[in-house]
Design a protein around this motif. Sequence first.
Motif, mmCIF file in Angstrom:
data_model
loop_
_atom_site.group_PDB
_atom_site.id
_atom_site.type_symbol
_atom_site.label_atom_id
_atom_site.label_comp_id
_atom_site.label_asym_id
_atom_site.label_seq_id
_atom_site.Cartn_x
_atom_site.Cartn_y
_atom_site.Cartn_z
ATOM 1 N N ASP A 62 0.827 -1.210 0.000
ATOM 2 C CA ASP A 62 0.000 0.000 0.000
ATOM 3 C C ASP A 62 0.867 1.268 0.000
ATOM 4 N N ALA A 63 2.003 1.190 0.690
ATOM 5 C CA ALA A 63 2.858 2.375 0.789
ATOM 6 C C ALA A 63 3.485 2.740 -0.557
ATOM 7 N N LYS A 64 3.651 1.766 -1.423
ATOM 8 C CA LYS A 64 4.230 2.024 -2.746
ATOM 9 C C LYS A 64 3.961 0.817 -3.643
ATOM 10 N N THR A 65 3.145 1.039 -4.642
ATOM 11 C CA THR A 65 2.873 -0.020 -5.616
ATOM 12 C C THR A 65 3.595 0.331 -6.908
ATOM 13 N N PHE A 66 4.431 -0.596 -7.384
ATOM 14 C CA PHE A 66 5.175 -0.293 -8.607
ATOM 15 C C PHE A 66 5.634 -1.578 -9.283
ATOM 16 N N ASP A 67 5.993 -1.450 -10.528
ATOM 17 C CA ASP A 67 6.631 -2.538 -11.269
ATOM 18 C C ASP A 67 7.675 -1.902 -12.175
ATOM 19 N N LEU A 68 8.920 -2.219 -11.923
ATOM 20 C CA LEU A 68 10.012 -1.620 -12.702
ATOM 21 C C LEU A 68 10.303 -2.415 -13.974
ATOM 22 N N GLY A 69 9.510 -3.441 -14.220
ATOM 23 C CA GLY A 69 9.673 -4.223 -15.436
ATOM 24 C C GLY A 69 10.772 -5.265 -15.315
ATOM 25 N N GLY B 61 -6.802 -13.867 -15.557
ATOM 26 C CA GLY B 61 -6.192 -12.534 -15.618
ATOM 27 C C GLY B 61 -6.407 -11.710 -14.356
ATOM 28 N N LYS B 62 -6.836 -12.372 -13.286
ATOM 29 C CA LYS B 62 -7.163 -11.650 -12.050
ATOM 30 C C LYS B 62 -6.178 -11.983 -10.931
ATOM 31 N N GLY B 63 -4.901 -12.063 -11.264
ATOM 32 C CA GLY B 63 -3.888 -12.316 -10.242
ATOM 33 C C GLY B 63 -3.732 -11.140 -9.301
ATOM 34 N N ARG B 64 -2.990 -11.367 -8.210
ATOM 35 C CA ARG B 64 -2.894 -10.301 -7.192
ATOM 36 C C ARG B 64 -2.159 -9.064 -7.716
ATOM 37 N N ALA B 65 -1.352 -9.216 -8.752
ATOM 38 C CA ALA B 65 -0.640 -8.054 -9.301
ATOM 39 C C ALA B 65 -1.396 -7.411 -10.452
ATOM 40 N N SER B 66 -2.493 -7.986 -10.863
ATOM 41 C CA SER B 66 -3.166 -7.522 -12.086
ATOM 42 C C SER B 66 -3.656 -6.081 -11.990
ATOM 43 N N LYS B 67 -3.962 -5.641 -10.764
ATOM 44 C CA LYS B 67 -4.472 -4.278 -10.586
ATOM 45 C C LYS B 67 -3.463 -3.214 -11.027
ATOM 46 N N ASN B 68 -2.188 -3.617 -11.096
ATOM 47 C CA ASN B 68 -1.131 -2.655 -11.466
ATOM 48 C C ASN B 68 -1.092 -2.343 -12.953
ATOM 49 N N TYR B 69 -1.722 -3.193 -13.760
ATOM 50 C CA TYR B 69 -1.434 -3.135 -15.182
ATOM 51 C C TYR B 69 -2.610 -2.722 -16.056
ATOM 52 N N VAL B 70 -2.275 -1.887 -17.023
ATOM 53 C CA VAL B 70 -3.229 -1.505 -18.064
ATOM 54 C C VAL B 70 -2.534 -1.739 -19.402
ATOM 55 N N PRO B 71 -3.035 -2.607 -20.259
ATOM 56 C CA PRO B 71 -4.220 -3.449 -20.059
ATOM 57 C C PRO B 71 -3.971 -4.543 -19.020
ATOM 58 N N GLU B 72 -5.047 -5.098 -18.505
ATOM 59 C CA GLU B 72 -4.938 -6.168 -17.517
ATOM 60 C C GLU B 72 -4.305 -7.404 -18.158
ATOM 61 N N PRO B 73 -3.687 -8.246 -17.343
ATOM 62 C CA PRO B 73 -3.154 -9.501 -17.893
ATOM 63 C C PRO B 73 -4.260 -10.304 -18.593
ATOM 64 N N ALA B 74 -3.871 -11.063 -19.592
ATOM 65 C CA ALA B 74 -4.855 -11.779 -20.416
ATOM 66 C C ALA B 74 -5.618 -12.841 -19.624
ATOM 67 N N ASN B 75 -6.910 -12.956 -19.961
ATOM 68 C CA ASN B 75 -7.707 -14.077 -19.468
ATOM 69 C C ASN B 75 -7.376 -15.277 -20.370
#
Lengths: 105, 136
Positions: A62-69, B61-75
């Motif tokens: 929650d404090a920082k959400t990121f993905d550096l790839g 496509g509803k993994g715990r990290a999916s909220k981070n990505y646009v577009p969402e991961p594929a179903n």
Amino acid sequence: MIVKFCLFAFLALIPLHSMAQEFTVDQQDKSFSEPKLTIKVGDKVHFKNSDPFFHNVFSLSDAKTFDLGSYPQGQHRTITFTRPGRIHVECAIHPQMKMTIEVKE
Amino acid sequence: MNISLPVFSIAGFFLLNMAASAGDPAVLDDRIKPVEYYKDVRGSIVFKTYCVLCHGTKADGKGRASKNYVPEPANLTVSTRSDDYKEKIIRKGGVGVGRSPFMPPWEQELTNEQIRDVVYYLKVINIKYLDKAKGL
């Protein structure tokens, strides 16, 4: 008066900026070099890949959400932490890789 | 004496059946599965280890990290992509096929067998495959 105020504000910001520190976390042998890192708000962290294969860096905290790839050996990605809190950092490619960054005020 | 006769008869029946099936290749094939038979199981293990983070345990496509990505991961349960395409995006990552840069390249992490297994797993969990298996 306005000019003096702007000058004062500018000078006041310089020490704050210079106080920010930079840290490097190495990614080697499928692990982060620092299992736990304590930094301050405004500090930067460089994540360097020293392994001969791709690594990734992300957090869902929650404090920082990121993905550096994902990036190969020799490259690094940098992120600045702007809010206090505890951040759990992971590698999407190697699920066993985890570390924590404690960001203090 | 009266009790032991049926017992011997039943035992004899099973022994005769075992002896008869021992030389039958069809029966042997059914009992001793070839290694290939388990590739969906192996593929599911790969998927649950590496892919669920983004694609979710149900591959929707509803993994715990999916909220981070646009577009969402594929179903992946409704994917219409070919096996070759899936293998390519797994090996080269999203960048390798002109899609999301957040899909990592896996060819350095997974073996060729693991990649083939997970592609096969994605086939057997696909809705079209399941409908076909049900005769729909």
